[in-house]
Motif scaffolding. Structure first.
Motif, PDB file in Angstrom:
ATOM      1  N   TYR B 128     -99.087 -13.688 -10.067  1.00 57.83           N
ATOM      2  CA  TYR B 128     -98.910 -14.616  -8.837  1.00 57.83           C
ATOM      3  C   TYR B 128     -99.290 -15.690  -9.869  1.00 57.83           C
ATOM      4  N   ALA B 129     -98.291 -16.764  -9.767  1.00 54.72           N
ATOM      5  CA  ALA B 129     -98.764 -17.843 -10.555  1.00 54.72           C
ATOM      6  C   ALA B 129     -98.668 -19.382  -9.395  1.00 54.72           C
ATOM      7  N   PRO B 130     -99.665 -19.979  -9.665  1.00 54.14           N
ATOM      8  CA  PRO B 130    -100.019 -21.150  -8.538  1.00 54.14           C
ATOM      9  C   PRO B 130     -98.727 -22.436  -8.924  1.00 54.14           C
ATOM     10  N   VAL B 131     -98.498 -22.846  -7.857  1.00 56.91           N
ATOM     11  CA  VAL B 131     -97.342 -23.946  -8.380  1.00 56.91           C
ATOM     12  C   VAL B 131     -97.871 -25.431  -7.696  1.00 56.91           C
ATOM     13  N   VAL B 132     -97.567 -26.408  -8.654  1.00 59.55           N
ATOM     14  CA  VAL B 132     -98.132 -27.713  -8.141  1.00 59.55           C
ATOM     15  C   VAL B 132     -96.824 -28.513  -8.418  1.00 59.55           C
ATOM     16  N   PHE B 133     -96.139 -29.085  -7.270  1.00 60.24           N
ATOM     17  CA  PHE B 133     -94.761 -29.949  -7.541  1.00 60.24           C
ATOM     18  C   PHE B 133     -94.913 -30.957  -6.644  1.00 60.24           C
ATOM     19  N   THR B 134     -95.403 -32.008  -7.203  1.00 63.02           N
ATOM     20  CA  THR B 134     -95.712 -33.342  -6.522  1.00 63.02           C
ATOM     21  C   THR B 134     -94.646 -34.508  -6.960  1.00 63.02           C
ATOM     22  N   SER B 135     -93.945 -34.219  -8.153  1.00 64.07           N
ATOM     23  CA  SER B 135     -93.259 -35.098  -8.495  1.00 64.07           C
ATOM     24  C   SER B 135     -91.723 -34.200  -8.881  1.00 64.07           C
ATOM     25  N   ARG B 136     -90.693 -35.152  -9.225  1.00 69.16           N
ATOM     26  CA  ARG B 136     -89.292 -34.621  -9.356  1.00 69.16           C
ATOM     27  C   ARG B 136     -89.086 -34.846 -10.840  1.00 69.16           C
ATOM     28  N   LEU B 145     -96.034 -35.579 -14.744  1.00 70.04           N
ATOM     29  CA  LEU B 145     -97.235 -34.900 -14.190  1.00 70.04           C
ATOM     30  C   LEU B 145     -96.675 -34.267 -13.002  1.00 70.04           C
ATOM     31  N   HIS B 146     -97.039 -32.897 -13.070  1.00 67.03           N
ATOM     32  CA  HIS B 146     -96.931 -32.005 -11.814  1.00 67.03           C
ATOM     33  C   HIS B 146     -95.346 -32.171 -11.275  1.00 67.03           C
ATOM     34  N   SER B 147     -94.428 -31.968 -12.509  1.00 66.86           N
ATOM     35  CA  SER B 147     -92.779 -31.823 -12.235  1.00 66.86           C
ATOM     36  C   SER B 147     -92.611 -30.395 -12.458  1.00 66.86           C
ATOM     37  N   PHE B 148     -91.266 -30.399 -12.667  1.00 69.27           N
ATOM     38  CA  PHE B 148     -90.657 -28.779 -12.560  1.00 69.27           C
ATOM     39  C   PHE B 148     -91.539 -28.169 -13.898  1.00 69.27           C
ATOM     40  N   ALA B 149     -91.640 -28.820 -14.959  1.00 66.64           N
ATOM     41  CA  ALA B 149     -92.446 -28.245 -16.135  1.00 66.64           C
ATOM     42  C   ALA B 149     -93.004 -28.902 -16.933  1.00 66.64           C
ATOM     43  N   ASP B 150     -94.413 -29.431 -16.757  1.00 68.32           N
ATOM     44  CA  ASP B 150     -94.837 -30.627 -17.307  1.00 68.32           C
ATOM     45  C   ASP B 150     -95.599 -30.149 -18.589  1.00 68.32           C
ATOM     46  N   GLY B 157    -105.270 -26.108 -18.091  1.00 64.10           N
ATOM     47  CA  GLY B 157    -105.061 -24.679 -18.733  1.00 64.10           C
ATOM     48  C   GLY B 157    -104.029 -23.874 -17.821  1.00 64.10           C
ATOM     49  N   VAL B 158    -103.518 -24.458 -16.837  1.00 67.83           N
ATOM     50  CA  VAL B 158    -102.642 -23.725 -15.964  1.00 67.83           C
ATOM     51  C   VAL B 158    -101.117 -24.538 -16.097  1.00 67.83           C
ATOM     52  N   TYR B 159    -100.240 -23.422 -16.422  1.00 64.63           N
ATOM     53  CA  TYR B 159     -99.039 -23.971 -16.558  1.00 64.63           C
ATOM     54  C   TYR B 159     -98.340 -23.702 -15.027  1.00 64.63           C
ATOM     55  N   ASP B 160     -98.273 -24.747 -14.224  1.00 66.26           N
ATOM     56  CA  ASP B 160     -97.986 -24.536 -12.888  1.00 66.26           C
ATOM     57  C   ASP B 160     -96.943 -25.418 -12.291  1.00 66.26           C
ATOM     58  N   GLY B 161     -95.967 -25.838 -13.294  1.00 60.05           N
ATOM     59  CA  GLY B 161     -94.486 -26.053 -12.766  1.00 60.05           C
ATOM     60  C   GLY B 161     -93.724 -25.013 -12.400  1.00 60.05           C
ATOM     61  N   ILE B 162     -92.909 -25.413 -11.328  1.00 59.37           N
ATOM     62  CA  ILE B 162     -92.042 -24.380 -10.738  1.00 59.37           C
ATOM     63  C   ILE B 162     -91.209 -23.554 -11.629  1.00 59.37           C
ATOM     64  N   CYS B 163     -90.641 -24.285 -12.579  1.00 56.22           N
ATOM     65  CA  CYS B 163     -89.757 -23.758 -13.534  1.00 56.22           C
ATOM     66  C   CYS B 163     -90.604 -22.821 -14.525  1.00 56.22           C
ATOM     67  N   GLU B 164     -91.525 -23.494 -14.903  1.00 57.75           N
ATOM     68  CA  GLU B 164     -92.409 -23.122 -16.351  1.00 57.75           C
ATOM     69  C   GLU B 164     -93.269 -21.813 -15.794  1.00 57.75           C
ATOM     70  N   VAL B 165     -93.597 -21.457 -14.623  1.00 56.07           N
ATOM     71  CA  VAL B 165     -94.142 -20.482 -14.159  1.00 56.07           C
ATOM     72  C   VAL B 165     -93.696 -19.232 -14.706  1.00 56.07           C
ATOM     73  N   CYS B 166     -92.293 -19.210 -14.842  1.00 57.41           N
ATOM     74  CA  CYS B 166     -91.677 -18.097 -15.273  1.00 57.41           C
ATOM     75  C   CYS B 166     -90.950 -18.267 -16.784  1.00 57.41           C
ATOM     76  N   GLU B 185     -88.911 -33.668 -17.520  1.00 57.57           N
ATOM     77  CA  GLU B 185     -87.857 -34.353 -17.110  1.00 57.57           C
ATOM     78  C   GLU B 185     -87.537 -33.439 -15.824  1.00 57.57           C
ATOM     79  N   THR B 186     -86.374 -33.988 -15.136  1.00 59.79           N
ATOM     80  CA  THR B 186     -86.045 -33.291 -13.916  1.00 59.79           C
ATOM     81  C   THR B 186     -85.004 -32.216 -14.288  1.00 59.79           C
ATOM     82  N   CYS B 187     -85.441 -30.874 -14.217  1.00 62.12           N
ATOM     83  CA  CYS B 187     -84.596 -29.663 -14.614  1.00 62.12           C
ATOM     84  C   CYS B 187     -83.291 -29.683 -13.931  1.00 62.12           C
ATOM     85  N   THR B 188     -83.435 -30.116 -12.600  1.00 67.62           N
ATOM     86  CA  THR B 188     -82.270 -29.766 -11.711  1.00 67.62           C
ATOM     87  C   THR B 188     -81.113 -30.763 -11.960  1.00 67.62           C
TER      88      THR B 188
END
Lengths: 335, 198
Positions: B128-136, B145-150, B157-166, B185-188
């Motif tokens: 399981y990976a925590p996800v923090v996504f408060t910016s696009r 900061l706290h975007s898809f992959a920051d 010490g935690v890579y918690d962007g929704i894309c970078e977790v994988c 940046e905005t991956c989408t």
């Protein structure tokens, strides 16, 4: 170098057939590499090897990146609507591939494709023309079936039908019935283009599917009804001139596709239940179901539309998420 | 004169009444619990993606189009009932989950609370990976900061962007770990959600 070769193998696997397990493998690879860094950080002799290793990885990744630029990941099939064309061929609109495919009705193999500029939804065939409801241009486009050239659009053209979800054609009278989902109507066009009339009714909230019966006298419209009383959707029956006759309700949620057979059955594809419900069209009562009842273990599925194949007594159902056309023998229908 | 004024006022009132925007069907359905929950028992499993795609897929009433990412389904990244805190105390945007099961085993929503509590500590279970996504992200004119992959911009010490977790290393053009592919940046903008992020 052994590690680099292993990495290459893993990356090749990802490029060729990406799957979740590959991503997990790559994650493991990252962990392995981090371990490798830690192990080699304290050794002076390891610096050269480390440089060599990263150089190898860089070169390999650059090569792979170059390859991937040419070989773009293949888009899987995403069939949505299906209709009969001439010569025992089927027309299938593929939403993500942005094309309309001509398929053999027996083998279901793609014979040729018609490129569409946008996402195709509704599809139909008449008089050597292919009609396509284009979600992107928001209208129904008419193509020459042989050359693939767009000839004209129905009605006022682009923007006139925001969600052309489905269409039915009465070739004898030259009428095309198009579900105009956003405008709560079924728009009736002449096959030549002009709008003839609109079918509207207070019960018609969001028409998403349409089919004419064998006599072309009755129009069945799949409709998402108003919550909470009929939130599950219903089928409204009109005369082809727009006179409301009755509604068919039942234990279904999303009547995404409708088709009829020559024995007076109405087949309703429920995209959410994942099943095809068989109704006695005249009485409006469910008599059987096709497909596995949920919940079930298996891949994601979202059946979308269907046609009746009288020759082989099959119902052919497109599935958007499975990415294929499934065939059910009518005899499989279980009460 | 008075009658004319009265008629004009009534006419204008009627015009305004008729022209007033009515709630769209999409809004109506989204406000109706039963639209999804009527079939909930039947959608636990593969059919739950179809519930989302009935509006966000081909021909759906929503203007936001989405397609599933490879073999995943919508609920692997999204929660339909947004609002829970992420592990840093904020609330994720776009109804994103606060954690992702990287194994793709379609985590059990019933188990969410217990796992969420586990994620409060900084060493989540392996899968399981925590996800923090408060910016696009900067591509959408928002902070990196706290975007898809920051790339762990906050340095915790935690890579918690929704894309970078994988995709921490897969998207690295230079073989660097973690990758530097359009960080923040905005991956989408390139990998469209409507196309399954391809």
């Amino acid at each position: 170098m052994t590690t680099a070769i292993g990495v290459t193998r893993q990356l090749f696997k990802i490029r060729e057939n990406p799957s979740k397990s590959d991503f997990i493998r790559v994650t493991d690879w990252r962990v392995e590499m981090m371990d490798h860094r830690k192990k080699s950080s304290g050794r002076s002799r390891g610096i050269g090897r480390r440089k060599l290793f990263f150089l190898s990885v860089t070169v390999l990744v650059a090569i792979l990146a170059g390859c991937s630029a040419d070989s773009k990941v293949e888009q899987p099939d995403t069939p949505v609507r299906i209709a009969w064309a001439a010569g025992a061929q089927l027309l299938v609109s593929d939403y993500q591939k942005q094309s309309v495919q001509f398929r053999d009705s027996q083998t279901l193999a793609v014979q040729r494709s018609l490129a569409i500029k946008g996402h195709p939804l509704a599809v139909g065939y008449a008089q050597g023309k292919v009609l396509v409801g284009n979600e992107t241009t928001q209208c129904v486009e008419v193509y020459d079936s042989t050359s693939g050239v767009m000839l004209y659009t129905l009605g006022d053209g682009p923007g006139s039908i925001p969600l052309p979800n489905d269409l039915a054609i009465d070739e004898a009278s030259g009428r095309v019935f198009v579900t105009d989902s956003s405008n709560k109507r079924v728009a009736v066009f002449s096959l030549d283009g002009p709008l003839l009339y609109s079918i509207m009714n207070r019960l018609l909230v969001q028409p998403i599917s349409v089919v004419l019966d064998a006599t072309a006298e009755h129009l069945y419209v799949g409709n998402l009804g108003l919550a909470p009383s009929t939130y599950g959707g219903n089928v409204l029956v009109f005369t082809s001139t727009g006179q409301f006759e009755r509604s068919i309700a039942g234990d279904f949620t999303h009547p995404k596709g409708l088709t009829v057979d020559d024995a007076g059955h109405l087949y309703l594809v429920d995209a959410i239940l994942g099943q095809v419900l068989v109704f006695d069209a005249l009485v409006g009562q469910e008599i059987a179901r096709l497909g596995i009842a949920p919940p079930y273990a298996g891949p994601h599925k979202m059946p979308f539309d269907s046609v009746f194949d009288g020759g082989s007594q099959r119902i052919l159902v497109t599935d958007y998420l499975l990415g294929k056309i499934e065939a059910y023998a009518v005899t499989e229908a279980t009460p | 004169m008075r009658i004319h004024t009265l008629l004009l006022a009534v006419s204008l009132g009627l015009v305004m009444l008729l022209a007033a925007p009515l709630p769209s069907d999409a809004q109506y359905h989204s406000a109706s619990c039963n639209y999804c929950h009527r079939v909930k028992s039947e959608t636990i499993g593969p059919q739950r993606a179809a519930v989302c795609l009935s509006c966000h897929g081909p021909g759906g009433s929503s203007t936001l189009r989405a397609a599933a990412h490879i073999q995943m389904d919508c609920l692997d990244c999204h929660r339909t009932h947004a609002g829970d805190e992420n592990w840093l105390g904020g609330v994720n945007g776009k109804m994103l989950r606060n954690d992702v099961d990287k194994t793709g085993q379609h985590s059990d929503p019933q188990d969410y609370v217990s796992r969420y509590n586990i994620l409060k500590i900084k060493a989540p279970p392996e899968n399981y990976a925590p996800v923090v996504f408060t910016s696009r992200g900067t591509g959408a004119g928002e902070p990196s900061l706290h975007s898809f992959a920051d790339r762990d911009e906050d340095g915790n010490g935690v890579y918690d962007g929704i894309c970078e977790v994988c995709h921490l290393d897969v998207l690295s053009p230079n073989g660097e770990i973690p990758g530097t592919h359009h960080v923040g940046e905005t991956c989408t903008k390139c990998h469209l959600h409507s196309n399954g992020f391809r």
